[in-house]
Design a protein around this motif. Structure first.
Motif, PDB file in Angstrom:
ATOM      1  N   UNK A 108       2.781   6.166  31.301  1.00 32.76           N
ATOM      2  CA  UNK A 108       4.197   6.009  31.648  1.00 32.76           C
ATOM      3  C   UNK A 108       4.336   6.310  33.137  1.00 32.76           C
ATOM      4  N   UNK A 109       5.146   5.551  33.823  1.00 31.27           N
ATOM      5  CA  UNK A 109       5.247   5.753  35.274  1.00 31.27           C
ATOM      6  C   UNK A 109       5.833   7.131  35.585  1.00 31.27           C
ATOM      7  N   UNK A 110       5.488   7.649  36.746  1.00 36.47           N
ATOM      8  CA  UNK A 110       5.864   9.009  37.135  1.00 36.47           C
ATOM      9  C   UNK A 110       6.818   8.943  38.330  1.00 36.47           C
ATOM     10  N   UNK A 111       8.086   9.358  38.128  1.00 35.78           N
ATOM     11  CA  UNK A 111       9.067   9.248  39.213  1.00 35.78           C
ATOM     12  C   UNK A 111       8.640   9.972  40.495  1.00 35.78           C
ATOM     13  N   UNK A 112       7.856  11.052  40.356  1.00 38.22           N
ATOM     14  CA  UNK A 112       7.468  11.838  41.530  1.00 38.22           C
ATOM     15  C   UNK A 112       6.382  11.145  42.361  1.00 38.22           C
ATOM     16  N   UNK A 148       6.342   7.702  42.759  1.00 38.74           N
ATOM     17  CA  UNK A 148       6.708   6.304  43.042  1.00 38.74           C
ATOM     18  C   UNK A 148       6.536   5.925  44.503  1.00 38.74           C
ATOM     19  N   UNK A 175      12.284   2.157  30.130  1.00 44.53           N
ATOM     20  CA  UNK A 175      11.685   2.233  31.470  1.00 44.53           C
ATOM     21  C   UNK A 175      11.797   0.901  32.218  1.00 44.53           C
ATOM     22  N   UNK A 214      15.502   1.336  33.517  1.00 39.98           N
ATOM     23  CA  UNK A 214      15.859   2.499  34.339  1.00 39.98           C
ATOM     24  C   UNK A 214      15.364   2.346  35.771  1.00 39.98           C
ATOM     25  N   UNK A 215      16.053   3.005  36.729  1.00 33.44           N
ATOM     26  CA  UNK A 215      15.550   3.009  38.104  1.00 33.44           C
ATOM     27  C   UNK A 215      14.259   3.829  38.186  1.00 33.44           C
ATOM     28  N   UNK A 216      13.522   3.635  39.271  1.00 28.51           N
ATOM     29  CA  UNK A 216      12.183   4.222  39.386  1.00 28.51           C
ATOM     30  C   UNK A 216      12.161   5.749  39.488  1.00 28.51           C
ATOM     31  N   UNK A 217      13.316   6.374  39.759  1.00 33.57           N
ATOM     32  CA  UNK A 217      13.296   7.846  39.859  1.00 33.57           C
ATOM     33  C   UNK A 217      13.599   8.528  38.531  1.00 33.57           C
ATOM     34  N   UNK A 218      13.743   7.750  37.457  1.00 41.67           N
ATOM     35  CA  UNK A 218      13.865   8.308  36.095  1.00 41.67           C
ATOM     36  C   UNK A 218      12.821   7.633  35.231  1.00 41.67           C
TER      37      UNK A 218
END
Lengths: 245, 245
Positions: free
Chosen positions: A120-124, A126, B81, B84-88
């Motif tokens: 799962x992508x990680x917002x921190x 990006x 995902x 949602x925007x990339x910071x969440x």
């Protein structure tokens, strides 16, 4: 006038790149603005070891500039960091000989490239790593990387948007380390062509996923044709790590 | 209708906090917007374990919502995902019993607080750690932290902007780890008052620099007066790490 050498760290995510341009915020512009304030409005030209593109980071970008100010290192660091925005930081400033040149005297560079492979992508991450959530054979990537080490004509790994004639460079070291969900590439060489690290990483990741066959890497290199290599990996994973003189 | 429990990670630096408000981008608003799209325009209310303030991050914020959709976990994660925007990022979604409540059922929480102590500020940490470049006695901080563990009335460590009457909470664990230039605080307890972690960290850092004497901590706690404790440490160092049920 005294020549100074400085080491600069910046988070590239808020910049249109290092070099001053008509539109967009740049690192050079911010450095020159801070120096202008310190020099009571006098222009101070800043020369860097090389440009970095929009979104590319630097841990150890090297600059030089000339100044009529005579300050000890810590005073330079403190004064500049007090004037610079929070996404740029001056780490060191030292006196240099009057013929030192941050670009022409650079003997080599190290770049790092960070790839995040979490499911799962990680917002921190990006802005600080390329996202690559695909099944990847890391031993294949390591074997492919070995083919890229040495002295070669790297035309296949250079953006066609370049004005450099000579595409021969020496890559002395490529190392790849896996830390949990992260893959960190380290490239050291005497010089890198435009987008060269990003195209090497893009191609190596394609080898890892099986999109490009490992055995084709020597042919891609020998072909001297950009269309043979993989895609250009995104800017956000790239860090100018260190410059050698 | 099916109740779902989700785990959400977000980078708080681009948000005015978790909870929907008139002005400013919020996490709740983005979550509800993504769910609305998935539900063909129908409103879906999202309840979280608690709010986080502007700039505060979450690794493991827990939410619940009700939906007429019956989807397996991976489908929920992928679909949300994608919207949602990339910071969440939604990390997990699972079915929950119809009386599960993300806020009222929370039995405890862990927060982390990251402090960067490098002599020169680090652009990459500006949104992700509090900057504290002062001479700091870490063993004093650890000793002071021990006084804050237990069941106490934490009025001195609560913002006066609160509507909670009962200020008694149990802090079961405070650990402090140093990794190079970073100090990472971990707080676990059955509940935390408004700004409680940030005021505890601000006070502990003041003990570390000698601004507050270690022996005064029990008196600060017993005094039940916010003005006795140290400053509120900044939002950017704080992470809602885990919520227990």
């Amino acid at each position: 006038m005294q020549r100074y050498k400085g080491i600069v760290t910046y988070d590239g995510s808020g910049f249109s790149g290092y070099q001053i341009q008509l539109n967009g915020r740049t690192v050079q512009e911010e450095l020159e603005k801070a120096l202008r304030t310190m020099h009571k409005g006098a222009d101070v030209n800043v020369i860097a070891s090389g440009r970095t593109d929009a979104g590319v980071h630097a841990r150890g970008q090297v600059i030089h500039f000339d100044s009529f100010l005579q300050l000890p290192s810590e005073r330079w660091v403190k004064a500049l960091n007090g004037l610079l925005p929070e996404d740029i930081s001056i780490m060191e400033v030292h006196t240099a000989s009057s013929d030192f040149h941050a670009r022409f005297d650079a003997k080599g560079k190290t770049y790092k490239y960070v790839v995040y492979m979490g499911s799962v992508r990680n917002p921190f991450k990006r802005h600080y790593a390329a996202y690559h959530p695909y099944k990847t054979d890391i031993s294949k990537i390591k074997n492919a990387a070995d083919f890229l080490i040495g002295t070669h004509d790297y035309t296949s790994f250079c953006s066609t948007k370049t004005d450099k004639e000579n595409k021969v460079r020496t890559v002395s070291k490529i190392s790849i380390e896996q830390n949990l969900d992260e893959l960190v590439f380290t490239f050291t060489g005497n010089g890198f062509l435009y987008n060269m690290v990003r195209i090497m990483v893009g191609t190596l990741l394609d080898v890892g996923t099986g999109k490009i066959e490992l055995v084709r890497i020597p042919d891609i290199l020998a072909g001297r044709d950009r269309t043979l290599a993989g895609k250009t990996a995104p800017a956000e994973g790239l860090y100018l790590w260190e410059v050698y003189y």
